[in-house]
Design an enzyme around this catalytic site. Structure first.
Site, PDB file in Angstrom:
ATOM      1  CE  LYS A  53       8.689   1.045   2.276  1.00  0.00           C
ATOM      2  NZ  LYS A  53       7.647   2.076   2.151  1.00  0.00           N
ATOM      3  CD  GLN A  97       7.383   5.636   1.283  1.00  0.00           C
ATOM      4  OE1 GLN A  97       7.447   4.463   0.921  1.00  0.00           O
ATOM      5  NE2 GLN A  97       7.331   5.973   2.556  1.00  0.00           N
ATOM      6  CG  ASP A 120       1.409   0.362   0.966  1.00  0.00           C
ATOM      7  OD1 ASP A 120       2.070   0.022   1.959  1.00  0.00           O
ATOM      8  OD2 ASP A 120       1.740   1.275   0.194  1.00  0.00           O
TER       9      ASP A 120
HETATM   10  N1  GUN Z   1       4.499   6.201   4.330  1.00  0.00           N
HETATM   11  C1  GUN Z   1       4.629   5.877   5.647  1.00  0.00           C
HETATM   12  N2  GUN Z   1       4.252   4.588   5.860  1.00  0.00           N
HETATM   13  C2  GUN Z   1       3.885   4.083   4.653  1.00  0.00           C
HETATM   14  C3  GUN Z   1       3.411   2.810   4.238  1.00  0.00           C
HETATM   15  O1  GUN Z   1       3.231   1.878   5.022  1.00  0.00           O
HETATM   16  N3  GUN Z   1       3.147   2.698   2.910  1.00  0.00           N
HETATM   17  C4  GUN Z   1       3.309   3.734   2.028  1.00  0.00           C
HETATM   18  N4  GUN Z   1       2.997   3.516   0.754  1.00  0.00           N
HETATM   19  N5  GUN Z   1       3.745   4.918   2.387  1.00  0.00           N
HETATM   20  C5  GUN Z   1       4.036   5.101   3.694  1.00  0.00           C
END
Ligand code: GUN
Length: 306
Positions: A53, A97, A120
């Site tokens: 990311k 995350q 998100d």
């Molecule tokens: N862990 C797995 N998928 C995601 C996501 O889309 N966003 C976040 N913040 N954590 C994750």
């Protein structure tokens, strides 16, 4: 053979377009979109996601801010960091995350993120806006699925979509987005009776249950479009291999189009995170959101009540 829905190529194209929009935003308005990612603990898969990311944000010309916290971090420490990022004008998007260690309340952490920086789309305000068909930040994986489906099929109206999985991250928000596109949506899960028969009714089948190889060819209506959200690490002959929730070998004999794993939904999800960060930056500065593909991220189309 079915059409392969190549998420990697589409994501590259979307990232290039985002890079151009980011340059324009900087030249015309002096704004550099900033993405802050918080990683708690040392889960190897999460470390890879976070690194990807941050790298891709930088490649698109965005500013990236990474915070790594020990697994034993307290809830108060994490909330304090989020408050600081909420106030930081260089940061337009905040991502924590998931999953988080058990001493931290995931719900409270999500609620602490300023809704306009919640790239998100997990904050209850954004969830509510999306569910009622109002513009909001939209979760990245469902948005990636939607963009892949629209690329493959164009108009989605009237199609029967079966979504396997009811998580807050994928299944539930994707059901909202598909309803907004006028699909007939069925959400199924591990306790649904006769999953196979239900799946065989789907024009669009999205697998997001986290069960490797669950969906086999005989679960699929001939010609259906299959989106595989699963990312499962399975051990095989002393090595780990990534597999989806769909058994690709048998499914690809029957489906009309299918996403591979890896190289399908995954790369598009990260591109959608960058898309959301660009949108958030535009919104926070009162700058018009650049163009039509980008405006989808905020769900500008309202759901018709019928
Ligand atoms: N862990 C797995 N998928 C995601 C996501 O889309 N966003 C976040 N913040 N954590 C994750």
């Amino acid at each position: 053979m079915p059409a392969l829905i190549n998420g990697k190529t589409l994501a590259t194209r979307l990232r290039e377009e985002l890079g151009q929009q980011v340059s324009r935003l900087r030249e015309r308005h002096g704004i550099t979109p900033g993405l802050a990612v918080i990683l708690v603990g040392e889960d190897p898969a999460s470390q890879v996601y976070v690194r990807n990311k941050a790298t891709q944000a930088c490649e698109a010309g965005m500013a990236s801010f990474e915070s790594r916290l020990a697994n034993r971090v307290t809830q108060a420490e994490l909330l304090e960091l989020i408050k600081r990022l909420n106030r930081d004008p260089r940061v337009h998007g905040i991502l924590v995350q998931l999953p988080l260690p058990s001493q931290v309340s995931q719900a409270q952490v999500i609620r602490a993120i300023a809704p306009d920086k919640d790239i998100d789309g997990f904050h209850p305000l954004n969830v509510g806006l999306m569910a009622t068909g109002n513009p909001s930040l939209v979760p990245c994986t469902p948005l990636a699925c939607l963009l892949l489906l629209k690329h493959q099929l164009g108009e989605l109206s009237g199609r029967h979509a079966v979504v396997l999985g009811r998580s807050n991250i994928v299944g539930k928000p994707l059901a909202s987005l598909l309803l907004r596109e006028h699909c007939t949506v069925t959400v199924a899960h591990s306790r649904t009776d006769n999953l196979a028969a239900l799946c065989r009714q789907a024009d669009i089948l999205v697998a997001a249950m986290g069960r490797p190889g669950l969906v086999r060819g005989d679960w699929i209506k001939p010609g259906a479009t299959v989106i595989d959200v699963g990312i499962n690490r399975v051990a095989e002959e002393g090595r780990t291999r990534l597999v989806g929730d769909v058994d690709f070998a048998s499914a690809s004999q029957v489906a009309g189009a299918i996403t591979p794993v890896p190289g399908g939904v995954g790369p598009m999800t990260i591109a959608c995170l960058l898309l959301n960060t660009l949108h958030a930056a535009c919104r926070q500065h009162g700058v018009p959101v650049p163009d039509d593909i980008l405006s989808r991220a905020w769900g500008d189309a309202a759901t018709s009540p019928a």
